[in-house]
Design a protein around this motif. Structure first.
Motif, short mmCIF file in Angstrom:
data_model
loop_
_atom_site.label_atom_id
_atom_site.label_comp_id
_atom_site.label_asym_id
_atom_site.label_seq_id
_atom_site.Cartn_x
_atom_site.Cartn_y
_atom_site.Cartn_z
N LYS A 17 0.84 -1.65 0.33
CA LYS A 17 0.04 -0.37 0.12
C LYS A 17 0.96 1.13 -0.08
O LYS A 17 1.65 1.34 1.01
N LEU A 18 0.73 1.34 -1.27
CA LEU A 18 2.07 2.75 -1.30
C LEU A 18 1.14 4.33 -0.33
O LEU A 18 1.85 5.33 0.17
N LEU A 19 0.06 4.43 -1.16
CA LEU A 19 -0.76 6.12 -0.24
C LEU A 19 -2.45 5.04 -0.40
O LEU A 19 -2.92 4.29 -0.46
N THR A 40 8.35 3.12 -1.16
CA THR A 40 7.46 3.59 -0.75
C THR A 40 6.48 4.65 -1.39
O THR A 40 5.51 4.68 -0.97
N GLY A 41 7.07 5.04 -2.45
CA GLY A 41 5.70 5.44 -3.66
C GLY A 41 5.91 6.92 -4.24
O GLY A 41 5.22 7.57 -4.58
N LYS A 42 7.54 7.46 -3.87
CA LYS A 42 7.82 8.61 -4.28
C LYS A 42 7.36 8.58 -5.45
O LYS A 42 6.85 10.07 -6.35
N LEU A 139 3.36 24.20 -12.36
CA LEU A 139 3.87 23.25 -11.60
C LEU A 139 4.60 21.85 -12.14
O LEU A 139 4.75 21.71 -13.49
N LEU A 140 6.36 22.61 -11.46
CA LEU A 140 7.39 21.93 -12.33
C LEU A 140 7.81 20.45 -11.83
O LEU A 140 7.77 20.64 -9.98
N ILE A 141 7.30 19.05 -11.87
CA ILE A 141 7.80 18.38 -10.99
C ILE A 141 9.11 17.83 -11.68
O ILE A 141 9.24 17.17 -13.28
N LEU A 142 10.27 16.94 -10.65
CA LEU A 142 11.22 16.83 -11.09
C LEU A 142 11.32 15.72 -10.25
O LEU A 142 11.29 15.55 -8.96
N ASP A 143 12.08 14.38 -10.46
CA ASP A 143 12.42 13.14 -9.63
C ASP A 143 13.76 13.12 -9.86
O ASP A 143 14.14 12.65 -10.95
N GLU A 144 14.49 13.12 -9.15
CA GLU A 144 16.20 12.90 -9.15
C GLU A 144 16.92 13.79 -9.91
O GLU A 144 17.42 13.55 -10.74
N PRO A 145 16.85 15.35 -9.47
CA PRO A 145 17.25 15.83 -10.68
C PRO A 145 18.68 16.26 -10.53
O PRO A 145 19.01 16.91 -10.91
N LEU A 186 7.40 16.99 2.03
CA LEU A 186 6.30 16.42 2.45
C LEU A 186 7.20 14.84 2.71
O LEU A 186 8.02 14.21 2.05
N GLU A 187 6.48 13.78 3.39
CA GLU A 187 7.03 12.72 4.19
C GLU A 187 6.12 12.29 4.03
O GLU A 187 5.03 10.90 4.35
N LEU A 188 6.80 10.96 2.37
CA LEU A 188 5.49 9.45 2.88
C LEU A 188 6.26 8.25 3.46
O LEU A 188 7.45 8.03 3.14
N GLU A 189 5.13 8.32 4.39
CA GLU A 189 5.34 6.95 5.11
C GLU A 189 4.76 5.43 5.39
O GLU A 189 3.50 6.36 5.86
#
Length: 593
Positions: A17-19, A40-42, A139-145, A186-189
């Protein structure tokens, strides 16, 4: 202005369950960093918001006409496009082309006509980053820039995004980057999102406060349960039945249990015996074609060395590691390796994994058990220390996230009980908690460590010596990354002063025609300046010793480094003054004679 809201979002992947019914919002001006353990689903959350993946449940509401830009972790590009065509896809105008070329140049992509199909993976990621930055979006979304870019590029990107006008949502494990760019975390846990209105350093403080409050609430809940259970077990007090309300409340309290199991990586230092002779580099040189990477480089590795290697992409950092390990020969010179040396090499690309293999079998292929400071550990127990519990141990590697695969690769390497660690970009794709524990492991490791990294925080926490690739030469500096930058700035100031002698002419220089003599102030200063210099040198020595003793206390380390810089500058000024006063004293004596 509200740009986007997510309500009761749920997403399950391979029974994880990620979210879990989580909600959040993004407003204009938000610069949000998402943190959490690998797996964790980031990345999944970013893909959902970018429209590349669907939810199992929940609603995402977007502002009318919201423009979203997205940099995925592994971008898909068109091989027959040129670099400029790919970066400008969907963008028109001369001004945009000029801006795009500027960004590409900052990312060291100079041949705008080169075909995408001829580029390395890191270069493709930089093209995709340039494309994301040049598009006008809300909105700019960056994954590990920050992956696949060197320290200079990271510093430039950091400054660029700090002044970026739109909203920003990104996943990165670069802690300096999070500190200097973000204003929200934002912490995803465990399927839940926790929002903090601060940068990374403040987030650590607020997270500790949140966990303490949760623990206090749990204690209160347990106390209420005990009281209710005692009441249930008592006889009815003047009634034939017990209060249904209190029975229902007890059931509710029991159902509201909080999971306080801490997801963390625990590593105990394991290594084989290391003899006196470790690794010695004797005058090694290497060139590719006409380009010389380095020449006549010598160094004798010490048992407790913690060496960080830095430099621009393509200067030869990974090549140096491969020469040390004997994978490629130097053009001249030799590498002498001691008989007891046992190297573990954490490569930048990781190794090819059989995706159909189970993590437990992958680790057992190296060893069924390992002796640690805590006793013997089986392969299964070792995996648990790396957060691979029973469900993940017996799934397939193909179902793991990229970060989880790197964590698995690291666990297998450490099963060999090495006494020399060679790490090539170990921070890529590892979550912050794993990085923190890896830093602690390196601190207690009974052997030598050589690491290539662009993670400035990681180098400050682990390195005691920096090897910097500079214009075809490898130069050595004491300290971590911040120490290196201070020394570079100091050297640059000295060079500027030497190139402008007329500007550096001391104000205290006297006209030649004036009769030479000490003023009262100069006379007093001359009498005490030797003692002042001695005291400064003693303070500087004490500060340097304190830096060594506080290598793991980063906050204190920063204070000490700043104090050392201040003392260095004060001492340099005093030495300049000492030279002047002694020279004047000699001239006065000569004038008298």
């Amino acid at each position: 202005m509200l740009l986007l809201t997510g309500e009761r979002l749920s997403k399950t992947y391979l029974e994880r369950k990620l979210l879990d019914q989580t909600s959040f919002s993004i407003e204009s001006g938000d610069k949000i960093g998402i943190v959490g353990l690998n797996g964790t689903g980031k990345t999944t959350l970013l893909r959902i918001l970018a429209g590349e993946e669907t939810l199992d449940d929940g609603i995402i509401t977007k502002m009318n006409g919201l423009r979203i830009g997205y940099l995925p972790q592994n971008p898909t590009l068109v091989d027959h496009y040129t670099i400029l065509e790919q970066a400008l896809e969907g963008v028109t105008g001369d001004a945009k082309e000029y801006e795009c070329k500027t960004i590409l140049t900052k990312l060291e992509l100079f041949d705008f006509d080169a075909k995408i199909g001829t580029l390395s993976g890191g270069q493709k990621k930089r093209v995709a980053l340039a494309s994301a930055l040049v598009h006008d979006v809300d909105l700019l979304i960056l994954d590990e820039p920050t992956n696949h870019i060197d320290n200079d590029m990271v510093a430039w990107l950091e400054a660029y995004l700090a002044s970026y006008k739109g909203a920003l949502l990104m996943v990165t494990h670069d802690r300096y980057f999070l500190d200097r760019v973000t204003n929200r975390i934002l912490e995803l846990e465990k399927g839940k999102l926790y929002r903090y209105a601060c940068n990374y350093t403040k987030f650590l403080e607020k997270k500790a406060e949140r966990e303490e409050m949760a623990i206090a609430s749990e204690r209160k809940r347990q106390s209420l349960i005990r009281k209710e259970v005692e009441w249930i077990h008592q006889g009815p007090c003047g009634r034939g039945t017990k209060s249904q309300y209190r029975i229902d409340r007890l059931k509710q309290l029991q159902a509201e249990s909080v999971d306080f199991s801490k997801s963390s990586v625990e590593l105990s230092s394991m290594s084989s015996r290391l003899g006196r002779k470790i690794i010695e580099l004797k005058g090694i040189s290497k060139r590719f074609g006409e380009r010389e990477l380095f020449s006549d480089f010598s160094y004798r590795l010490l048992r407790d060395d913690r060496i960080g290697i830095i430099g621009r992409n393509g200067v030869g950092k990974s090549t140096l590691l491969k020469i040390i390990m004997g994978e490629i020969p130097p053009d001249s010179g030799e590498v002498v390796v001691g008989d007891t040396v046992k190297i573990a090499y954490f490569s930048q690309e990781c190794e090819d994994m059989d995706l159909s293999m189970r993590p437990i079998d992958y680790v057992k292929a190296e060893s069924n058990a390992i002796e640690t400071l805590d006793g013997m550990l089986s392969a299964s127990q070792m995996l648990e220390k790396f957060l691979f519990f029973s469900d993940l141990q017996y799934t397939t590697i193909g179902r793991l996230s990229g970060g989880e695969r790197r964590r698995l690769y690291l666990s297998k390497l450490l099963m060999t009980a090495p006494n020399v660690l060679i790490l090539d970009e170990p921070t890529n794709d590892l979550d912050i908690e794993t990085l923190t524990i890896l830093e602690e492991y390196i601190e207690g490791f009974q052997g030598a460590v050589i690491m290539v990294s662009h993670d400035r925080y990681f180098l400050d926490k682990t390195a005691t010596r920096i090897f910097s690739f500079e214009n075809g030469e490898i130069k050595g500096y004491m300290g971590g990354y911040t120490d290196w930058t201070i020394q570079q700035e100091s050297a640059q100031r000295c060079e500027e002063r030497s190139q402008s002698p007329e500007k550096s002419k001391p104000k205290h220089e006297r006209p030649k025609s004036e009769k030479l003599k000490f003023t009262f102030k100069e006379s007093r200063e001359f009498e005490g300046i030797d003692e002042e210099i001695a005291k400064l040198e003693e303070k500087l020595l004490q500060t340097e010793q304190a830096i060594q003793q506080n290598a793991t206390d980063f906050v204190r380390l920063q204070e000490l480094v700043l104090e050392k810089e201040r003392l260095d500058e004060t001492l340099a000024e005093k030495m300049d003054r000492w030279v002047y006063l002694n020279d004047l004293n000699d001239k006065i004596n000569a004038q008298k004679g």
